[in-house]
Design an enzyme around this catalytic site. Structure first.
Site, PDB file in Angstrom:
ATOM      1  N   THR A   1      77.308  38.082 -30.717  1.00  0.00           N
ATOM      2  CA  THR A   1      77.797  36.915 -29.984  1.00  0.00           C
ATOM      3  C   THR A   1      78.542  37.430 -28.764  1.00  0.00           C
ATOM      4  O   THR A   1      79.489  38.208 -28.886  1.00  0.00           O
ATOM      5  CB  THR A   1      78.739  36.062 -30.852  1.00  0.00           C
TER       6      THR A   1
ATOM      7  N   ALA B   1      79.928  23.731 -36.175  1.00  0.00           N
ATOM      8  CA  ALA B   1      78.475  23.831 -35.982  1.00  0.00           C
ATOM      9  C   ALA B   1      78.127  25.079 -35.171  1.00  0.00           C
ATOM     10  O   ALA B   1      77.169  25.797 -35.483  1.00  0.00           O
ATOM     11  CB  ALA B   1      77.957  22.579 -35.279  1.00  0.00           C
TER      12      ALA B   1
ATOM     13  N   ILE C   1      82.700  25.425 -18.891  1.00  0.00           N
ATOM     14  CA  ILE C   1      81.700  25.500 -17.813  1.00  0.00           C
ATOM     15  C   ILE C   1      81.664  24.158 -17.087  1.00  0.00           C
ATOM     16  O   ILE C   1      81.416  23.117 -17.708  1.00  0.00           O
ATOM     17  CB  ILE C   1      80.285  25.805 -18.381  1.00  0.00           C
TER      18      ILE C   1
ATOM     19  N   ASN D   1      69.354  26.030 -26.272  1.00  0.00           N
ATOM     20  CA  ASN D   1      70.514  25.579 -25.489  1.00  0.00           C
ATOM     21  C   ASN D   1      70.897  24.129 -25.805  1.00  0.00           C
ATOM     22  O   ASN D   1      72.040  23.728 -25.608  1.00  0.00           O
ATOM     23  CB  ASN D   1      70.153  25.723 -24.004  1.00  0.00           C
TER      24      ASN D   1
ATOM     25  N   TYR E   1      82.216  20.143 -34.125  1.00  0.00           N
ATOM     26  CA  TYR E   1      81.478  20.834 -33.056  1.00  0.00           C
ATOM     27  C   TYR E   1      81.686  22.349 -33.162  1.00  0.00           C
ATOM     28  O   TYR E   1      80.712  23.122 -33.160  1.00  0.00           O
ATOM     29  CB  TYR E   1      81.932  20.310 -31.685  1.00  0.00           C
TER      30      TYR E   1
HETATM   31  P1  NDP Z   1      74.650  19.154 -20.816  1.00  0.00           P
HETATM   32  O1  NDP Z   1      75.038  17.909 -21.540  1.00  0.00           O
HETATM   33  O2  NDP Z   1      74.468  19.090 -19.342  1.00  0.00           O
HETATM   34  O3  NDP Z   1      73.325  19.755 -21.446  1.00  0.00           O
HETATM   35  C1  NDP Z   1      72.884  19.525 -22.759  1.00  0.00           C
HETATM   36  C2  NDP Z   1      71.381  19.333 -22.704  1.00  0.00           C
HETATM   37  O4  NDP Z   1      70.871  19.306 -24.029  1.00  0.00           O
HETATM   38  C3  NDP Z   1      70.981  18.025 -22.032  1.00  0.00           C
HETATM   39  O5  NDP Z   1      69.982  18.290 -21.087  1.00  0.00           O
HETATM   40  C4  NDP Z   1      70.456  17.158 -23.180  1.00  0.00           C
HETATM   41  O6  NDP Z   1      69.388  16.339 -22.706  1.00  0.00           O
HETATM   42  C5  NDP Z   1      69.974  18.227 -24.159  1.00  0.00           C
HETATM   43  N1  NDP Z   1      70.022  17.803 -25.548  1.00  0.00           N
HETATM   44  C6  NDP Z   1      71.090  17.375 -26.247  1.00  0.00           C
HETATM   45  N2  NDP Z   1      70.731  17.046 -27.494  1.00  0.00           N
HETATM   46  C7  NDP Z   1      69.399  17.274 -27.578  1.00  0.00           C
HETATM   47  C8  NDP Z   1      68.422  17.116 -28.601  1.00  0.00           C
HETATM   48  N3  NDP Z   1      68.738  16.624 -29.800  1.00  0.00           N
HETATM   49  N4  NDP Z   1      67.156  17.473 -28.328  1.00  0.00           N
HETATM   50  C9  NDP Z   1      66.805  17.967 -27.129  1.00  0.00           C
HETATM   51  N5  NDP Z   1      67.669  18.123 -26.113  1.00  0.00           N
HETATM   52  C10 NDP Z   1      68.939  17.770 -26.339  1.00  0.00           C
HETATM   53  O7  NDP Z   1      75.782  20.202 -21.163  1.00  0.00           O
HETATM   54  P2  NDP Z   1      75.833  21.796 -21.016  1.00  0.00           P
HETATM   55  O8  NDP Z   1      74.805  22.281 -20.067  1.00  0.00           O
HETATM   56  O9  NDP Z   1      77.232  22.117 -20.778  1.00  0.00           O
HETATM   57  O10 NDP Z   1      75.484  22.243 -22.508  1.00  0.00           O
HETATM   58  C11 NDP Z   1      74.474  23.200 -22.813  1.00  0.00           C
HETATM   59  C12 NDP Z   1      74.917  23.965 -24.055  1.00  0.00           C
HETATM   60  O11 NDP Z   1      76.108  24.692 -23.734  1.00  0.00           O
HETATM   61  C13 NDP Z   1      75.254  23.092 -25.257  1.00  0.00           C
HETATM   62  O12 NDP Z   1      74.742  23.685 -26.430  1.00  0.00           O
HETATM   63  C14 NDP Z   1      76.774  23.093 -25.279  1.00  0.00           C
HETATM   64  O13 NDP Z   1      77.293  22.889 -26.569  1.00  0.00           O
HETATM   65  C15 NDP Z   1      77.067  24.486 -24.750  1.00  0.00           C
HETATM   66  N6  NDP Z   1      78.414  24.697 -24.212  1.00  0.00           N
HETATM   67  C16 NDP Z   1      78.842  24.056 -23.065  1.00  0.00           C
HETATM   68  C17 NDP Z   1      80.119  24.283 -22.577  1.00  0.00           C
HETATM   69  C18 NDP Z   1      80.664  23.615 -21.336  1.00  0.00           C
HETATM   70  O14 NDP Z   1      81.880  23.755 -21.053  1.00  0.00           O
HETATM   71  N7  NDP Z   1      79.868  22.917 -20.546  1.00  0.00           N
HETATM   72  C19 NDP Z   1      81.039  25.206 -23.257  1.00  0.00           C
HETATM   73  C20 NDP Z   1      80.472  25.841 -24.427  1.00  0.00           C
HETATM   74  C21 NDP Z   1      79.213  25.583 -24.869  1.00  0.00           C
HETATM   75  P3  NDP Z   1      69.020  14.933 -23.374  1.00  0.00           P
HETATM   76  O15 NDP Z   1      70.307  14.185 -23.524  1.00  0.00           O
HETATM   77  O16 NDP Z   1      68.084  14.296 -22.395  1.00  0.00           O
HETATM   78  O17 NDP Z   1      68.356  15.233 -24.667  1.00  0.00           O
END
Ligand code: NDP
Length: 241
Positions: free
Chosen positions: A230, A148, A178, A80, A145
């Protein structure tokens, strides 16, 4: 049977909701992320079956070390961790700037999943599940993005083929917009948020629990013949046939 679940980026947003959903089902859940304080707070809030593990998923050494901290086989891996790094990385201009911004998004959203899955591969239990969090951006653009996330879905096809012989499924859950996560930082204008909601058929934004329920389904006994797919969770903002 108590399952062992690994959720990368499990301290906030969607990952935290996924961790909460598995913990509520009685599983042992390990959550990773780069910010220790965020992880510790989340683990404490989600209960004694949730464990914090500081790990940058883009760093091979940290991924190897994190996996070494886990005991026994892993039943479910949820890749995630990620997000649109353009929100955090200023445009430095020039080709070097383009390279830095593309590499950051590829690292955060594709390489992170490849490294974690590869490191976990021989620990994945037969009959288990790998689930990546993709994005509607893979189908609708959004520069590096979206590219990726599209790469993640493409690589998952190969992964599903390789893991199938062990009864392990590999799928992408692809969210639309979201709310209630840190994804947009505080940079999403109200007008744009309204447009994203208007693009849905359901007339609402998604919430992390929408994604968590779908992830849990894909890891359930009823989903053992679903792999290499997907699955969009976007309220109809992107439709498929
Ligand atoms: P958040 O930013 O709340 O969550 C992302 C999490 O990933 C954070 O807890 C962050 O913690 C962690 N993270 C980021 N980079 C790294 C890394 N290199 N290593 C370890 N942890 C990492 O956003 P979302 O919950 O929305 O995002 C979760 C996923 O959902 C992502 O992949 C995002 O692309 C995807 N997504 C979200 C959408 C939305 O509208 N919210 C829509 C479509 C997809 P920390 O910074 O402490 O590392």
């Amino acid at each position: 049977m108590t399952r062992t679940i690994l959720v990368t980026g499990g301290g906030t947003g969607i990952g935290r909701a996924v961790a909460a959903r598995f913990a509520a089902a009685g599983d042992v859940v390990h959550i990773t992320g780069r910010r220790e304080e965020v992880l510790v707070e989340a683990a404490a809030a989600l209960g004694s079956s949730v464990h914090a593990l500081v790990c940058d998923s883009t760093d091979p050494e940290q991924v190897t070390a994190a996996l070494a901290e886990l005991d026994g086989p892993i039943d479910v891996l949820v890749n995630n961790a990620g997000g649109n790094t353009d929100f955090d990385l200023p445009d430095q201009g020039g080709l070097a700037g383009v390279l830095a911004r593309w590499r950051a998004n590829l690292d955060a959203n594709l390489i992170s999943a490849v490294l974690t899955t590869t490191a976990a591969d021989d620990r994945l239990r037969e009959g288990g599940s790998v689930i990546h969090i993709g994005s509607i951006a893979a189908d609708q653009g959004a520069g590096s993005y979206g590219a990726a996330k599209a790469g993640l879905a493409s690589w998952n096809v190969d992964l599903a083929g390789r893991l199938g012989a062990r009864g392990i499924t590999a799928n992408v859950v692809s969210p639309g917009y979201i709310r209630e996560t840190e994804f947009f930082r505080d940079k999403l204008p109200d007008e744009r948020a309204e447009q994203l909601v208007e693009a849905t058929s359901t007339g609402r934004a998604g919430v992390p629990a929408d994604i968590a329920e779908t992830v849990c389904f894909l890891a359930s006994p009823g989903a053992r013949h679903i792999t290499g797919q997907t699955l969009g969770v976007n309220g109809g903002a992107h439709v498929t046939r």
